[in-house]
Design a protein around this motif. Structure first.
Motif, short mmCIF file in Angstrom:
data_model
loop_
_atom_site.label_atom_id
_atom_site.label_comp_id
_atom_site.label_asym_id
_atom_site.label_seq_id
_atom_site.Cartn_x
_atom_site.Cartn_y
_atom_site.Cartn_z
N PRO A 25 0.83 -1.20 0.00
CA PRO A 25 0.00 0.00 0.00
C PRO A 25 0.87 1.25 0.00
N PRO A 26 0.37 2.35 -0.52
CA PRO A 26 1.17 3.57 -0.55
C PRO A 26 1.39 4.12 0.86
N ILE A 27 2.53 4.77 1.03
CA ILE A 27 2.83 5.41 2.31
C ILE A 27 2.01 6.70 2.40
N VAL A 28 1.31 6.85 3.49
CA VAL A 28 0.50 8.06 3.68
C VAL A 28 1.35 9.14 4.33
N PRO A 29 0.96 10.40 4.19
CA PRO A 29 1.74 11.47 4.82
C PRO A 29 1.84 11.26 6.33
N PRO A 30 3.01 11.52 6.90
CA PRO A 30 3.18 11.34 8.34
C PRO A 30 2.34 12.31 9.15
N THR A 31 2.05 11.93 10.40
CA THR A 31 1.11 12.71 11.19
C THR A 31 1.62 13.11 12.57
N SER A 32 2.80 12.68 12.97
CA SER A 32 3.25 12.90 14.33
C SER A 32 4.58 13.65 14.36
N ASP A 33 4.62 14.79 15.06
CA ASP A 33 5.88 15.52 15.23
C ASP A 33 6.74 14.77 16.24
N GLN A 34 7.98 14.51 15.85
CA GLN A 34 8.89 13.71 16.65
C GLN A 34 10.25 14.38 16.76
N CYS A 35 10.94 14.12 17.87
CA CYS A 35 12.33 14.50 18.04
C CYS A 35 13.13 13.20 18.02
N CYS A 36 13.94 13.01 16.99
CA CYS A 36 14.68 11.75 16.82
C CYS A 36 16.17 12.00 17.00
N ALA A 37 16.86 11.02 17.56
CA ALA A 37 18.31 11.14 17.73
C ALA A 37 18.99 11.23 16.37
N SER A 38 18.48 10.46 15.39
CA SER A 38 19.01 10.52 14.03
C SER A 38 17.95 10.02 13.06
N VAL A 39 18.13 10.40 11.80
CA VAL A 39 17.26 9.90 10.73
C VAL A 39 18.16 9.23 9.71
N VAL A 40 17.88 7.97 9.42
CA VAL A 40 18.69 7.19 8.49
C VAL A 40 17.77 6.55 7.45
N ASP A 41 18.36 6.02 6.41
CA ASP A 41 17.60 5.32 5.38
C ASP A 41 17.17 3.95 5.90
N SER A 42 16.00 3.49 5.51
CA SER A 42 15.49 2.21 6.02
C SER A 42 16.34 1.03 5.61
N SER A 43 17.19 1.20 4.60
CA SER A 43 18.07 0.10 4.19
C SER A 43 19.39 0.09 4.95
N SER A 44 19.60 1.05 5.86
CA SER A 44 20.85 1.09 6.63
C SER A 44 20.89 -0.04 7.65
N THR A 45 22.09 -0.38 8.10
CA THR A 45 22.23 -1.46 9.08
C THR A 45 21.65 -1.07 10.43
N ASP A 46 21.76 0.22 10.80
CA ASP A 46 21.20 0.67 12.08
C ASP A 46 19.69 0.49 12.09
N ALA A 47 19.04 0.97 11.03
CA ALA A 47 17.58 0.83 10.94
C ALA A 47 17.18 -0.64 10.83
N GLY A 48 17.93 -1.41 10.07
CA GLY A 48 17.63 -2.83 9.90
C GLY A 48 17.65 -3.59 11.21
N ALA A 49 18.59 -3.26 12.08
CA ALA A 49 18.68 -3.95 13.37
C ALA A 49 17.46 -3.64 14.24
N VAL A 50 17.05 -2.39 14.30
CA VAL A 50 15.90 -2.01 15.12
C VAL A 50 14.61 -2.57 14.52
N LEU A 51 14.46 -2.47 13.20
CA LEU A 51 13.27 -3.00 12.54
C LEU A 51 13.13 -4.50 12.79
N ALA A 52 14.24 -5.22 12.68
CA ALA A 52 14.21 -6.67 12.91
C ALA A 52 13.86 -6.99 14.36
N ALA A 53 14.42 -6.23 15.30
CA ALA A 53 14.14 -6.48 16.71
C ALA A 53 12.67 -6.26 17.04
#
Length: 106
Positions: A25-53
């Motif tokens: 399904p298509p990604i809908v526009p985001p709705t929540s304002d967030q303060c994140c430590a970092s923003v990375v690409d979903s294919s990165s190893t950092d994101a992959g580890a958290v997504l898998a966990a």
């Protein structure tokens, strides 16, 4: 009689097959304002580890992912990281990750 039944069954199966989605399904526009430590690409190893966990499978979708995010509830920019607008269900992901993050200025 059986030929009419087979036509009805075949028609029903064709209609059902056409109604089943074949892509993500298509990604809908985001709705929540967030303060994140970092923003990375979903294919990165950092994101992959958290997504898998967390058991999140984005498939082949390549989107910005915020790591260690918390909701921004007060106006102003007191965020020590990256201020973003994301999809971040707090209950499911516990602030570890947010997906579809777009940098914003408050």
């Amino acid at each position: 009689m059986f030929s009419k039944l087979s036509i009805v069954v075949a028609s029903a199966l064709i209609t059902l097959a056409a109604a089943i989605p074949t892509s993500t399904p298509p990604i809908v526009p985001p709705t929540s304002d967030q303060c994140c430590a970092s923003v990375v690409d979903s294919s990165s190893t950092d994101a992959g580890a958290v997504l898998a966990a967390l058991g999140i499978d984005l498939g082949d979708i390549d989107i910005p992912v915020g790591l260690s995010c918390s909701p921004i509830t007060v106006l102003g920019n007191n965020c020590g990281g990256v201020t973003t607008r994301c999809d971040a269900p707090e209950i499911e992901w516990g602030g570890l990750i947010a997906i579809n993050c777009i940098p914003i200025t408050l």
